[in-house]
Design an enzyme around this catalytic site. Structure first.
Site, short mmCIF file in Angstrom:
data_model
loop_
_atom_site.label_atom_id
_atom_site.label_comp_id
_atom_site.label_asym_id
_atom_site.label_seq_id
_atom_site.Cartn_x
_atom_site.Cartn_y
_atom_site.Cartn_z
N ASP A 9 0.45 47.03 5.62
CA ASP A 9 1.21 46.01 4.88
C ASP A 9 1.88 45.10 5.90
O ASP A 9 2.74 45.53 6.66
CB ASP A 9 2.25 46.70 4.00
CG ASP A 9 3.06 45.71 3.16
OD1 ASP A 9 2.88 44.49 3.33
OD2 ASP A 9 3.89 46.17 2.35
N ASP A 104 -1.93 40.21 2.14
CA ASP A 104 -1.18 40.85 3.23
C ASP A 104 -1.23 42.37 3.18
O ASP A 104 -0.43 43.05 3.81
CB ASP A 104 0.28 40.38 3.21
CG ASP A 104 0.98 40.70 1.90
OD1 ASP A 104 0.30 41.15 0.95
OD2 ASP A 104 2.20 40.48 1.82
N GLU A 105 -2.19 42.93 2.44
CA GLU A 105 -2.30 44.38 2.33
C GLU A 105 -3.76 44.82 2.39
O GLU A 105 -4.64 44.15 1.84
CB GLU A 105 -1.71 44.87 0.99
CG GLU A 105 -0.23 44.63 0.82
CD GLU A 105 0.27 45.12 -0.52
OE1 GLU A 105 1.46 45.39 -0.65
OE2 GLU A 105 -0.57 45.24 -1.46
#
Length: 449
Positions: A9, A104-105
Protein backbone atom coordinates in the site's frame (compact mmCIF):
# COMPACT_ATOMS: atom_id res chain seq x y z
CA UNK A 1 3.88 -21.60 6.84
CA UNK A 2 0.43 -19.98 7.01
CA UNK A 3 1.48 -16.80 5.20
CA UNK A 4 0.18 -16.56 1.63
CA UNK A 5 -0.27 -12.86 0.82
CA UNK A 6 2.05 -9.84 0.72
CA UNK A 7 0.10 -6.61 0.32
CA UNK A 8 1.74 -3.32 -0.75
CA UNK A 9 0.00 0.00 0.00
CA UNK A 10 1.67 3.22 -1.16
CA UNK A 11 1.40 5.93 1.48
CA UNK A 12 -0.48 9.15 0.60
CA UNK A 13 0.14 8.17 -2.99
CA UNK A 14 -1.03 11.22 -4.96
CA UNK A 15 0.66 13.66 -2.59
CA UNK A 16 3.80 11.52 -2.56
CA UNK A 17 4.04 11.61 -6.36
CA UNK A 18 3.73 15.40 -6.25
CA UNK A 19 6.51 15.56 -3.64
CA UNK A 20 8.73 13.24 -5.65
CA UNK A 21 8.37 15.20 -8.89
CA UNK A 22 8.82 18.55 -7.14
CA UNK A 23 11.60 18.17 -4.54
CA UNK A 24 10.75 21.59 -3.08
CA UNK A 25 7.57 19.99 -1.67
CA UNK A 26 9.38 17.24 0.25
CA UNK A 27 8.98 17.54 3.98
CA UNK A 28 6.23 20.14 3.52
CA UNK A 29 2.45 19.78 3.91
CA UNK A 30 0.82 19.06 0.54
CA UNK A 31 -2.81 18.60 -0.45
CA UNK A 32 -4.12 17.30 -3.77
CA UNK A 33 -7.47 18.56 -5.08
CA UNK A 34 -9.44 17.42 -8.15
CA UNK A 35 -9.95 21.00 -9.37
CA UNK A 36 -8.56 24.45 -8.56
CA UNK A 37 -11.35 25.63 -6.25
CA UNK A 38 -11.47 26.61 -2.59
CA UNK A 39 -14.83 24.88 -2.19
CA UNK A 40 -13.70 21.44 -3.34
CA UNK A 41 -12.30 18.74 -1.06
CA UNK A 42 -8.87 17.16 -0.99
CA UNK A 43 -8.43 13.69 -2.45
CA UNK A 44 -5.04 13.24 -0.78
CA UNK A 45 -2.83 14.84 1.85
CA UNK A 46 0.80 14.28 2.73
CA UNK A 47 1.73 13.06 6.20
CA UNK A 48 3.07 16.54 6.97
CA UNK A 49 -0.45 17.88 6.28
CA UNK A 50 -2.12 15.09 8.24
CA UNK A 51 -0.19 16.24 11.30
CA UNK A 52 -2.36 19.40 11.20
CA UNK A 53 -5.63 17.46 10.95
CA UNK A 54 -5.84 17.77 7.17
CA UNK A 55 -6.85 14.65 5.24
CA UNK A 56 -8.91 13.21 2.43
CA UNK A 57 -12.26 15.00 2.36
CA UNK A 58 -11.03 18.22 4.01
CA UNK A 59 -12.23 21.25 2.05
CA UNK A 60 -9.41 23.29 0.51
CA UNK A 61 -10.23 26.49 2.37
CA UNK A 62 -10.50 24.55 5.64
CA UNK A 63 -7.12 22.92 4.91
CA UNK A 64 -5.57 26.37 4.47
CA UNK A 65 -7.06 27.46 7.79
CA UNK A 66 -5.76 24.43 9.70
CA UNK A 67 -2.39 24.41 7.96
CA UNK A 68 -1.47 27.91 6.67
CA UNK A 69 1.66 26.67 4.89
CA UNK A 70 -0.03 23.87 2.96
CA UNK A 71 0.73 23.60 -0.76
CA UNK A 72 -2.33 22.70 -2.85
CA UNK A 73 -1.76 20.90 -6.14
CA UNK A 74 -4.39 20.04 -8.75
CA UNK A 75 -4.52 16.31 -9.40
CA UNK A 76 -2.56 15.01 -12.38
CA UNK A 77 -3.98 11.53 -13.02
CA UNK A 78 -1.71 10.94 -16.00
CA UNK A 79 1.36 11.18 -13.74
CA UNK A 80 -0.17 8.93 -11.10
CA UNK A 81 -0.85 6.32 -13.78
CA UNK A 82 2.72 6.58 -15.11
CA UNK A 83 4.12 6.09 -11.62
CA UNK A 84 1.72 3.23 -10.98
CA UNK A 85 3.28 1.31 -13.86
CA UNK A 86 6.82 2.17 -12.76
CA UNK A 87 6.16 1.04 -9.21
CA UNK A 88 4.46 -2.19 -10.32
CA UNK A 89 7.58 -2.93 -12.37
CA UNK A 90 9.76 -2.23 -9.32
CA UNK A 91 7.69 -4.61 -7.16
CA UNK A 92 7.92 -7.25 -9.86
CA UNK A 93 11.70 -7.29 -9.40
CA UNK A 94 11.14 -8.65 -5.90
CA UNK A 95 7.97 -10.72 -6.29
CA UNK A 96 5.48 -11.24 -9.15
CA UNK A 97 2.65 -8.71 -9.06
CA UNK A 98 -0.63 -10.43 -8.33
CA UNK A 99 -3.96 -8.61 -8.03
CA UNK A 100 -3.95 -4.84 -8.47
CA UNK A 101 -6.64 -3.55 -6.12
CA UNK A 102 -6.34 0.15 -6.88
CA UNK A 103 -3.86 2.64 -8.27
CA UNK A 104 -1.87 2.56 -5.01
CA UNK A 105 -2.43 -1.02 -3.82
CA UNK A 106 -1.35 -4.46 -4.99
CA UNK A 107 -1.53 -7.97 -3.53
CA UNK A 108 1.19 -10.55 -4.27
CA UNK A 109 0.91 -14.27 -3.58
CA UNK A 110 3.60 -16.00 -1.54
CA UNK A 111 4.49 -19.49 -2.73
CA UNK A 112 6.72 -22.30 -1.49
CA UNK A 113 9.47 -21.19 0.88
CA UNK A 114 8.30 -17.58 0.52
CA UNK A 115 5.59 -18.46 3.05
CA UNK A 116 8.15 -18.71 5.81
CA UNK A 117 7.99 -15.57 7.92
CA UNK A 118 11.69 -14.73 7.67
CA UNK A 119 11.67 -15.16 3.87
CA UNK A 120 8.46 -13.14 3.47
CA UNK A 121 9.95 -10.31 5.52
CA UNK A 122 13.08 -10.37 3.36
CA UNK A 123 10.91 -10.05 0.24
CA UNK A 124 9.03 -7.15 1.82
CA UNK A 125 12.30 -5.35 2.48
CA UNK A 126 13.39 -6.02 -1.10
CA UNK A 127 10.14 -4.46 -2.32
CA UNK A 128 10.91 -1.33 -0.30
CA UNK A 129 14.46 -1.27 -1.70
CA UNK A 130 13.20 -1.59 -5.28
CA UNK A 131 10.71 1.24 -4.70
CA UNK A 132 13.53 3.40 -3.35
CA UNK A 133 15.57 2.68 -6.48
CA UNK A 134 12.67 3.51 -8.79
CA UNK A 135 11.84 6.71 -6.88
CA UNK A 136 15.01 7.92 -5.12
CA UNK A 137 14.66 10.63 -2.50
CA UNK A 138 12.26 8.93 -0.13
CA UNK A 139 9.10 10.80 -1.12
CA UNK A 140 7.30 7.67 -2.36
CA UNK A 141 7.06 5.03 0.37
CA UNK A 142 4.91 2.01 1.02
CA UNK A 143 3.52 0.05 3.93
CA UNK A 144 3.42 -3.73 3.60
CA UNK A 145 1.19 -6.30 5.26
CA UNK A 146 1.88 -10.05 5.28
CA UNK A 147 -0.87 -12.49 6.26
CA UNK A 148 -2.69 -15.73 5.37
CA UNK A 149 -4.95 -13.98 2.82
CA UNK A 150 -5.26 -10.70 0.91
CA UNK A 151 -7.95 -9.34 3.24
CA UNK A 152 -5.81 -9.74 6.35
CA UNK A 153 -2.65 -8.59 4.53
CA UNK A 154 -4.41 -5.39 3.48
CA UNK A 155 -5.60 -4.91 7.05
CA UNK A 156 -2.04 -5.43 8.29
CA UNK A 157 -0.66 -2.88 5.82
CA UNK A 158 -2.92 -0.23 7.38
CA UNK A 159 -1.72 -0.92 10.93
CA UNK A 160 1.62 0.82 10.63
CA UNK A 161 2.00 3.88 8.40
CA UNK A 162 3.99 5.33 6.81
CA UNK A 163 6.68 2.91 5.62
CA UNK A 164 5.53 0.10 7.91
CA UNK A 165 5.76 -3.69 7.84
CA UNK A 166 3.24 -5.79 9.78
CA UNK A 167 2.88 -9.56 9.84
CA UNK A 168 -0.24 -11.41 11.00
CA UNK A 169 0.03 -15.20 11.32
CA UNK A 170 -2.77 -17.67 12.00
CA UNK A 171 -1.57 -17.97 15.58
CA UNK A 172 -2.13 -14.21 16.01
CA UNK A 173 -5.84 -14.46 15.14
CA UNK A 174 -8.24 -13.16 16.17
CA UNK A 175 -6.53 -11.11 18.91
CA UNK A 176 -4.34 -9.17 16.46
CA UNK A 177 -7.52 -7.58 15.09
CA UNK A 178 -9.23 -6.68 18.34
CA UNK A 179 -7.65 -3.24 18.60
CA UNK A 180 -9.25 -2.15 15.33
CA UNK A 181 -12.56 -0.42 14.72
CA UNK A 182 -15.15 -2.08 12.48
CA UNK A 183 -14.60 0.58 9.81
CA UNK A 184 -10.89 -0.29 9.73
CA UNK A 185 -11.76 -3.54 7.98
CA UNK A 186 -12.04 -3.57 4.21
CA UNK A 187 -15.65 -3.95 3.09
CA UNK A 188 -17.23 -2.33 6.14
CA UNK A 189 -18.46 1.16 5.32
CA UNK A 190 -21.03 3.34 7.08
CA UNK A 191 -24.08 1.36 5.94
CA UNK A 192 -22.54 -2.03 6.73
CA UNK A 193 -21.40 -0.76 10.11
CA UNK A 194 -24.97 0.32 10.84
CA UNK A 195 -26.27 -3.13 9.88
CA UNK A 196 -23.72 -4.78 12.15
CA UNK A 197 -24.77 -2.51 15.01
CA UNK A 198 -28.39 -3.55 14.40
CA UNK A 199 -27.21 -7.17 14.67
CA UNK A 200 -25.61 -6.39 18.05
CA UNK A 201 -22.03 -6.34 16.71
CA UNK A 202 -20.25 -3.12 17.67
CA UNK A 203 -16.62 -4.24 18.02
CA UNK A 204 -14.15 -6.30 16.01
CA UNK A 205 -13.92 -8.72 18.95
CA UNK A 206 -17.65 -9.36 18.65
CA UNK A 207 -17.33 -9.67 14.88
CA UNK A 208 -14.62 -12.33 15.10
CA UNK A 209 -16.61 -14.23 17.73
CA UNK A 210 -19.81 -14.35 15.65
CA UNK A 211 -20.70 -17.59 13.88
CA UNK A 212 -21.28 -18.03 10.14
CA UNK A 213 -25.07 -17.89 10.38
CA UNK A 214 -25.02 -14.60 12.27
CA UNK A 215 -22.66 -12.95 9.78
CA UNK A 216 -24.63 -14.28 6.83
CA UNK A 217 -27.75 -12.70 8.32
CA UNK A 218 -25.93 -9.40 8.99
CA UNK A 219 -24.56 -9.21 5.44
CA UNK A 220 -27.77 -10.48 3.92
CA UNK A 221 -26.09 -13.26 1.95
CA UNK A 222 -23.07 -15.39 1.23
CA UNK A 223 -20.68 -12.45 1.72
CA UNK A 224 -21.23 -12.84 5.46
CA UNK A 225 -19.91 -16.40 5.34
CA UNK A 226 -17.02 -15.19 3.20
CA UNK A 227 -16.14 -12.58 5.82
CA UNK A 228 -16.28 -15.27 8.52
CA UNK A 229 -13.69 -17.28 6.61
CA UNK A 230 -11.44 -14.32 5.79
CA UNK A 231 -11.30 -13.26 9.44
CA UNK A 232 -10.00 -16.74 10.27
CA UNK A 233 -7.28 -16.66 7.62
CA UNK A 234 -9.00 -18.72 4.93
CA UNK A 235 -7.52 -18.32 1.44
CA UNK A 236 -10.50 -17.25 -0.67
CA UNK A 237 -9.31 -15.74 -3.97
CA UNK A 238 -11.65 -13.18 -5.49
CA UNK A 239 -13.79 -14.76 -8.18
CA UNK A 240 -13.47 -13.11 -11.61
CA UNK A 241 -16.46 -10.99 -12.58
CA UNK A 242 -17.86 -9.95 -15.93
CA UNK A 243 -18.40 -6.30 -16.73
CA UNK A 244 -22.02 -5.40 -16.14
CA UNK A 245 -21.91 -1.64 -16.61
CA UNK A 246 -19.84 1.27 -17.84
CA UNK A 247 -20.29 4.69 -16.29
CA UNK A 248 -18.76 7.93 -15.10
CA UNK A 249 -19.52 10.43 -12.35
CA UNK A 250 -18.30 13.93 -11.57
CA UNK A 251 -18.46 16.41 -8.69
CA UNK A 252 -19.31 19.72 -10.33
CA UNK A 253 -17.01 22.68 -9.94
CA UNK A 254 -18.64 25.90 -8.67
CA UNK A 255 -18.83 27.31 -12.21
CA UNK A 256 -20.88 24.31 -13.40
CA UNK A 257 -23.37 24.10 -10.51
CA UNK A 258 -26.22 25.25 -12.71
CA UNK A 259 -28.86 23.29 -14.64
CA UNK A 260 -27.13 24.05 -17.94
CA UNK A 261 -23.73 23.10 -16.54
CA UNK A 262 -25.00 19.86 -15.02
CA UNK A 263 -26.66 18.84 -18.30
CA UNK A 264 -23.49 19.58 -20.27
CA UNK A 265 -21.39 17.44 -17.92
CA UNK A 266 -23.92 14.59 -18.02
CA UNK A 267 -23.72 14.58 -21.80
CA UNK A 268 -19.93 14.52 -21.75
CA UNK A 269 -19.98 11.62 -19.29
CA UNK A 270 -22.44 9.72 -21.48
CA UNK A 271 -20.35 10.19 -24.64
CA UNK A 272 -17.25 9.01 -22.75
CA UNK A 273 -19.09 5.88 -21.61
CA UNK A 274 -20.42 5.20 -25.11
CA UNK A 275 -16.92 5.48 -26.57
CA UNK A 276 -15.56 3.01 -24.02
CA UNK A 277 -18.45 0.67 -24.70
CA UNK A 278 -17.80 0.67 -28.45
CA UNK A 279 -14.12 -0.01 -27.85
CA UNK A 280 -15.11 -3.12 -25.88
CA UNK A 281 -17.54 -4.21 -28.61
CA UNK A 282 -20.55 -4.00 -26.30
CA UNK A 283 -24.12 -2.72 -26.57
CA UNK A 284 -26.17 -1.23 -23.74
CA UNK A 285 -29.83 -1.86 -23.00
CA UNK A 286 -30.33 0.42 -19.98
CA UNK A 287 -29.18 3.73 -18.54
CA UNK A 288 -29.07 5.07 -14.97
CA UNK A 289 -28.87 8.82 -14.33
CA UNK A 290 -28.16 10.29 -10.89
CA UNK A 291 -28.02 13.90 -9.67
CA UNK A 292 -27.17 15.09 -6.16
CA UNK A 293 -28.06 18.56 -4.90
CA UNK A 294 -26.45 20.71 -2.23
CA UNK A 295 -28.42 20.58 1.00
CA UNK A 296 -30.49 17.53 -0.05
CA UNK A 297 -29.71 14.03 1.21
CA UNK A 298 -32.03 12.40 -1.32
CA UNK A 299 -30.59 12.26 -4.84
CA UNK A 300 -32.65 12.46 -8.03
CA UNK A 301 -32.46 9.25 -10.04
CA UNK A 302 -34.00 7.68 -13.10
CA UNK A 303 -33.46 4.32 -14.80
CA UNK A 304 -34.38 3.71 -18.42
CA UNK A 305 -34.52 0.49 -20.47
CA UNK A 306 -34.27 0.41 -24.26
CA UNK A 307 -33.24 -1.78 -27.17
CA UNK A 308 -29.48 -2.49 -27.13
CA UNK A 309 -27.44 0.23 -28.83
CA UNK A 310 -24.01 1.85 -28.84
CA UNK A 311 -24.92 4.95 -30.86
CA UNK A 312 -23.94 8.17 -29.10
CA UNK A 313 -26.69 10.25 -30.70
CA UNK A 314 -29.39 7.77 -29.75
CA UNK A 315 -28.07 7.61 -26.20
CA UNK A 316 -28.00 11.43 -26.00
CA UNK A 317 -31.59 11.53 -27.26
CA UNK A 318 -32.59 9.09 -24.53
CA UNK A 319 -30.72 11.14 -21.89
CA UNK A 320 -32.47 14.34 -23.00
CA UNK A 321 -35.78 12.52 -22.71
CA UNK A 322 -34.99 11.49 -19.15
CA UNK A 323 -33.92 15.00 -18.15
CA UNK A 324 -36.98 16.59 -19.81
CA UNK A 325 -39.46 14.10 -18.36
CA UNK A 326 -40.11 16.17 -15.24
CA UNK A 327 -41.53 19.65 -14.93
CA UNK A 328 -40.68 21.40 -18.19
CA UNK A 329 -40.59 24.77 -16.43
CA UNK A 330 -37.32 23.66 -14.81
CA UNK A 331 -34.29 22.92 -17.02
CA UNK A 332 -33.10 20.23 -14.58
CA UNK A 333 -35.19 17.62 -12.72
CA UNK A 334 -35.08 17.41 -8.97
CA UNK A 335 -35.95 19.86 -6.17
CA UNK A 336 -37.05 23.28 -7.40
CA UNK A 337 -34.25 25.88 -7.45
CA UNK A 338 -31.78 23.40 -5.92
CA UNK A 339 -28.08 23.64 -6.79
CA UNK A 340 -26.64 20.51 -8.43
CA UNK A 341 -23.52 19.11 -6.74
CA UNK A 342 -22.65 15.95 -8.66
CA UNK A 343 -23.90 13.95 -11.61
CA UNK A 344 -23.42 10.42 -12.90
CA UNK A 345 -24.55 8.32 -15.84
CA UNK A 346 -24.15 4.55 -16.17
CA UNK A 347 -24.81 2.30 -19.15
CA UNK A 348 -26.09 -1.10 -18.00
CA UNK A 349 -27.37 -4.43 -19.33
CA UNK A 350 -24.27 -4.75 -21.44
CA UNK A 351 -24.16 -7.50 -24.04
CA UNK A 352 -21.46 -8.34 -26.58
CA UNK A 353 -22.28 -6.91 -29.98
CA UNK A 354 -22.02 -10.42 -31.46
CA UNK A 355 -24.70 -11.72 -29.09
CA UNK A 356 -27.37 -9.14 -29.86
CA UNK A 357 -29.38 -8.52 -32.99
CA UNK A 358 -30.07 -5.01 -31.75
CA UNK A 359 -33.29 -3.21 -32.55
CA UNK A 360 -35.36 -2.86 -35.70
CA UNK A 361 -34.84 0.85 -35.16
CA UNK A 362 -31.08 0.59 -34.62
CA UNK A 363 -28.87 3.18 -36.33
CA UNK A 364 -28.00 2.61 -39.94
CA UNK A 365 -24.60 1.42 -41.08
CA UNK A 366 -23.75 5.01 -42.05
CA UNK A 367 -24.46 6.15 -38.49
CA UNK A 368 -22.15 3.47 -37.12
CA UNK A 369 -19.47 4.58 -39.53
CA UNK A 370 -19.73 8.13 -38.20
CA UNK A 371 -19.32 6.89 -34.62
CA UNK A 372 -16.32 4.79 -35.67
CA UNK A 373 -14.75 7.77 -37.47
CA UNK A 374 -15.21 10.07 -34.47
CA UNK A 375 -13.68 7.43 -32.18
CA UNK A 376 -10.67 6.98 -34.46
CA UNK A 377 -10.03 10.74 -34.62
CA UNK A 378 -10.31 11.14 -30.84
CA UNK A 379 -8.09 8.12 -30.24
CA UNK A 380 -5.43 9.45 -32.56
CA UNK A 381 -5.46 13.18 -31.84
CA UNK A 382 -6.78 13.37 -28.30
CA UNK A 383 -10.03 12.91 -26.44
CA UNK A 384 -12.80 15.35 -27.48
CA UNK A 385 -11.07 16.70 -30.57
CA UNK A 386 -14.48 16.01 -32.13
CA UNK A 387 -17.46 16.38 -29.82
CA UNK A 388 -21.15 17.16 -29.63
CA UNK A 389 -21.99 20.85 -29.27
CA UNK A 390 -24.11 20.25 -26.18
CA UNK A 391 -20.90 19.29 -24.33
CA UNK A 392 -19.24 22.67 -24.98
CA UNK A 393 -19.77 24.19 -21.53
CA UNK A 394 -18.34 21.11 -19.82
CA UNK A 395 -15.29 21.20 -22.09
CA UNK A 396 -14.71 24.92 -21.50
CA UNK A 397 -14.33 24.20 -17.79
CA UNK A 398 -12.45 20.91 -18.25
CA UNK A 399 -15.17 19.03 -16.39
CA UNK A 400 -15.01 15.24 -16.06
CA UNK A 401 -11.39 14.89 -17.18
CA UNK A 402 -9.56 11.57 -17.35
CA UNK A 403 -10.63 9.08 -14.76
CA UNK A 404 -9.62 5.53 -13.87
CA UNK A 405 -12.26 2.81 -14.47
CA UNK A 406 -12.63 -0.06 -12.02
CA UNK A 407 -10.52 -3.21 -12.14
CA UNK A 408 -8.19 -2.23 -14.96
CA UNK A 409 -5.08 -0.16 -15.46
CA UNK A 410 -5.60 2.71 -17.92
CA UNK A 411 -4.74 2.26 -21.57
CA UNK A 412 -3.28 5.71 -22.16
CA UNK A 413 -2.63 5.09 -25.86
CA UNK A 414 -6.29 4.48 -26.67
CA UNK A 415 -7.94 6.64 -24.04
CA UNK A 416 -5.84 9.77 -24.13
CA UNK A 417 -7.08 10.60 -20.64
CA UNK A 418 -5.61 9.14 -17.49
CA UNK A 419 -8.96 9.82 -15.92
CA UNK A 420 -10.45 6.95 -17.91
CA UNK A 421 -8.33 4.58 -15.88
CA UNK A 422 -10.41 2.41 -13.55
CA UNK A 423 -7.85 2.72 -10.78
CA UNK A 424 -7.97 6.53 -10.78
CA UNK A 425 -11.78 6.38 -10.86
CA UNK A 426 -11.76 4.05 -7.91
CA UNK A 427 -9.86 6.59 -5.85
CA UNK A 428 -11.97 9.48 -7.18
CA UNK A 429 -15.18 7.70 -6.26
CA UNK A 430 -14.04 7.45 -2.65
CA UNK A 431 -13.35 11.20 -2.71
CA UNK A 432 -16.73 12.00 -4.27
CA UNK A 433 -18.64 10.27 -1.48
CA UNK A 434 -16.64 12.21 1.11
CA UNK A 435 -16.98 15.51 -0.75
CA UNK A 436 -20.73 15.19 -1.21
CA UNK A 437 -21.18 14.42 2.48
CA UNK A 438 -19.06 17.42 3.45
CA UNK A 439 -21.05 19.76 1.20
CA UNK A 440 -24.35 18.53 2.61
CA UNK A 441 -23.05 18.84 6.17
CA UNK A 442 -21.90 22.42 5.61
CA UNK A 443 -25.16 23.33 3.86
CA UNK A 444 -27.21 22.04 6.80
CA UNK A 445 -24.90 23.85 9.21
CA UNK A 446 -25.35 27.08 7.30
CA UNK A 447 -29.14 26.81 7.46
CA UNK A 448 -28.97 26.27 11.19
CA UNK A 449 -27.01 29.49 11.85
Amino acid sequence: MSLRSLFVDFNSYFASVEQHEDPSLRGRPVGVAPVAAETTSLIAASYEAKAFGVGTGTMVREARRRCPGIQIRVARPERYVVWHHRLMEAIDHAIPVGRVGSIDEVACELVGRQRRREVAEEIAQQVKNEVALAAPGGAIRCSIGIAPNDFLAKTASDMKKPDGLTVIELADLPHALHGLELRDLCGIGPSMEARLHEAGITTVAQLTAADKHRLRHAWGGIEGERMWGLLRGAWLPTAPTERGSIGHSHVLGPELRTPVGARAVLKKLLVKAAMRMRREEMLSGAMAVRIRFIGHDQRWERDLAFDPTDDSRELLRLLNGVLDSGNRRHPLPGPANATPLSVSVTLMRLVPRTQSSGSLFAPTQDTRRVDALVDRINNKFGYNKLYFGSMQLALEHDAAPMRIPFNRVPDTDSENEAGHDPLWLQSLNRFKAIAEGEHRRRERGGKGN
